[in-house]
Write an enzyme that holds these catalytic residues in place. Structure first.
Site, PDB file in Angstrom:
ATOM      1  N   THR A  40       0.820  -1.213   0.000  1.00 21.56           N
ATOM      2  CA  THR A  40       0.000   0.000   0.000  1.00 21.56           C
ATOM      3  C   THR A  40       0.854   1.263   0.000  1.00 21.56           C
ATOM      4  OG1 THR A  40      -0.071   0.150   2.404  1.00 21.56           O
ATOM      5  CG2 THR A  40      -1.787  -1.190   1.336  1.00 21.56           C
ATOM      6  N   CYS A  41       0.207   2.397  -0.297  1.00 20.75           N
ATOM      7  CA  CYS A  41       0.900   3.688  -0.355  1.00 20.75           C
ATOM      8  C   CYS A  41       0.921   4.347   1.014  1.00 20.75           C
ATOM      9  CB  CYS A  41       0.214   4.599  -1.363  1.00 20.75           C
ATOM     10  SG  CYS A  41       0.215   3.895  -3.000  1.00 20.75           S
ATOM     11  N   ASP A  42       1.235   3.593   2.045  1.00 17.96           N
ATOM     12  CA  ASP A  42       1.321   4.148   3.387  1.00 17.96           C
ATOM     13  C   ASP A  42       2.663   3.739   3.960  1.00 17.96           C
ATOM     14  OD1 ASP A  42       1.102   4.575   6.221  1.00 17.96           O
ATOM     15  OD2 ASP A  42      -1.071   4.679   5.943  1.00 17.96           O
ATOM     16  N   ASN A  79      -6.545   1.211  -0.371  1.00 21.51           N
ATOM     17  CA  ASN A  79      -5.880   1.301  -1.681  1.00 21.51           C
ATOM     18  C   ASN A  79      -6.506   0.353  -2.711  1.00 21.51           C
ATOM     19  OD1 ASN A  79      -2.291   2.098  -1.361  1.00 21.51           O
ATOM     20  ND2 ASN A  79      -4.054   3.387  -1.673  1.00 21.51           N
TER      21      ASN A  79
END
Ligand SMILES: *Cc1c(COP(=O)(O)O)cnc(C)c1O
Length: 376
Positions: free
Chosen positions: A323-325, A366
């Site tokens: 994910t983009c975290d 996401n």
């Protein structure tokens, strides 16, 4: 990994990550605990893995259940569990949820505060209640901290008050912390509880039950003592502090029943380096903190990983989710090594992943789907 599991994994064509649990192993773990601690009633901590197949199997072989919500109560009742085999073990309940449980016939409830006792007296009149005492959880890999329980002296007052409120002061519970590998923790906990039994006896409140909680381990990266050693530590603590006057015993294993029964299959999405000279690779999987591996928080639970290229030379890696975290990093400090020839598209198997994974998975962060689960 047994042959049945191996066969399932080898033939499964799923492209998303998934968990597979061998319910026979869950059953075996349950029977083993029963054999080692024959005097203890087992309440499976449903939250560890609430798959219907697991609940039904355990229900069928006589297990009781520790629950924390109307949802878990319904799950148990729908699986054939009678309400006398359900303990509402959460100390944080809405009054409406207590009333719901009471309406369904549940008569065993936990508390650790005056305000909760008031709610129980109003919504579950006459019910058996047990007070949870605070533990330090030292030595636990997944400590449950100060969130639950109260001090022994407060617990003693509350149990006296429980009776005044028309409730049945039944016993005392504790939890030494999940994935507890320091076996001496049970001795000090049982010692405290035994002392409280005596104090309360002098107040004319005769408790009948000790709830020894969970804490039984799964096999992650480090070795853990054998289950026999846990049972022995508990039995010794009980006889040392209660003598011949043993109260009813309850244990609430979650991780210890289902952890080793499950394997997650994931896939390598990307392998990269942050600079030309870096020898540390970053390995990104299609599973991360938000799709089931929440217990890697602070790198607390260190899963064992298998790859199709094990056996050759390895090198240091950081392992992260897709994910983009930036919180979605599984291991950066825990010295994980993976084969140098690991490649994008390789399947990675995450062992002992049967506990606290599927339910920790987000609904679609996401756009990634929640962790799928199979029971075989
Ligand atoms: C989560 C929980 C358990 C299970 O703990 P494990 O360490 O997984 O065995 C037991 N009792 C209570 C009250 C819990 O909340």
């Amino acid at each position: 990994m047994n042959e049945k599991m191996q066969r399932f994994l080898d033939t499964c064509t799923d492209s998303d990550p998934f968990l597979v649990v061998d319910v026979d192993i869950v059953e075996r773990n349950y029977l083993e605990l029963r054999r080692l601690l024959p005097l203890a009633r087992v309440f499976y901590a449903t939250k560890a893995n609430p798959a219907e197949e697991i609940v039904e199997r355990l229900a069928g072989i006589g297990s009781s259940f520790d629950v924390a919500s109307p949802g878990e109560i319904d799950l148990c009742l729908n699986s054939g569990v009678t309400p006398d085999r359900i303990s509402y073990g959460s100390t944080i309940k809405k009054k409406t949820d207590i009333a719901f449980a009471y309406g369904k016939g549940v008569r065993l409830f936990a508390f650790d505060s005056d305000a909760e006792l008031e709610k129980l007296a109003a919504a579950a009149p006459g019910a058996r209640v047990f007070c949870r005492v605070l533990m330090e959880c030292e030595g636990a890999e997944w400590p449950l901290s100060r969130k639950f329980g109260c001090s022994p002296r407060m617990a003693a007052d509350l149990l006296v008050r429980a009776r005044k409120l028309g409730l049945d002061p039944y016993g005392i519970s504790f939890h030494v912390g999940s994935q507890q590998t320091d076996l001496s923790q049970w001795d000090s906990a049982v010692a405290q509880v035994a002392q409280m039994f005596t104090i309360l006896h002098d107040e004319d409140v005769d408790l009948r039950m000790i709830n020894l909680g969970g804490g039984f381990p799964a096999r992650y990266r480090s070795d853990v003592p054998a289950l026999e050693a846990y049972a022995q530590a508990i039995t010794q603590a009980m006889t040392k502090h209660f003598g011949n006057n043993l109260p009813e015993m309850i244990i609430e294993p979650g991780r210890g029943l289902v952890g080793d029964a499950g394997v997650i299959q994931a896939e390598v999405v990307l392998i990269s380096r942050k600079d030309y000279e870096d020898d540390r690779r970053w390995v990104y999987l299609d599973i991360g903190k938000f799709s089931g591996l929440a217990e890697t928080m602070d790198e607390a639970i260190k899963y064992r990983l298998l790859t199709p290229r094990d056996g050759g030379p390895t090198g240091p890696v950081s392992i992260a989710g897709p994910t983009c975290d930036s919180a979605d990093i599984l291991y950066e400090k825990a010295d994980y090594q993976l084969p140098l020839d690991l490649a994008v598209g390789d399947k990675v198997r995450i062992l002992s992943a049967g506990a606290y994974t599927t339910t920790y998975s987000s609904v679609g962060f996401n756009g990634f789907p929640p962790l799928k689960s199979y029971c075989i």
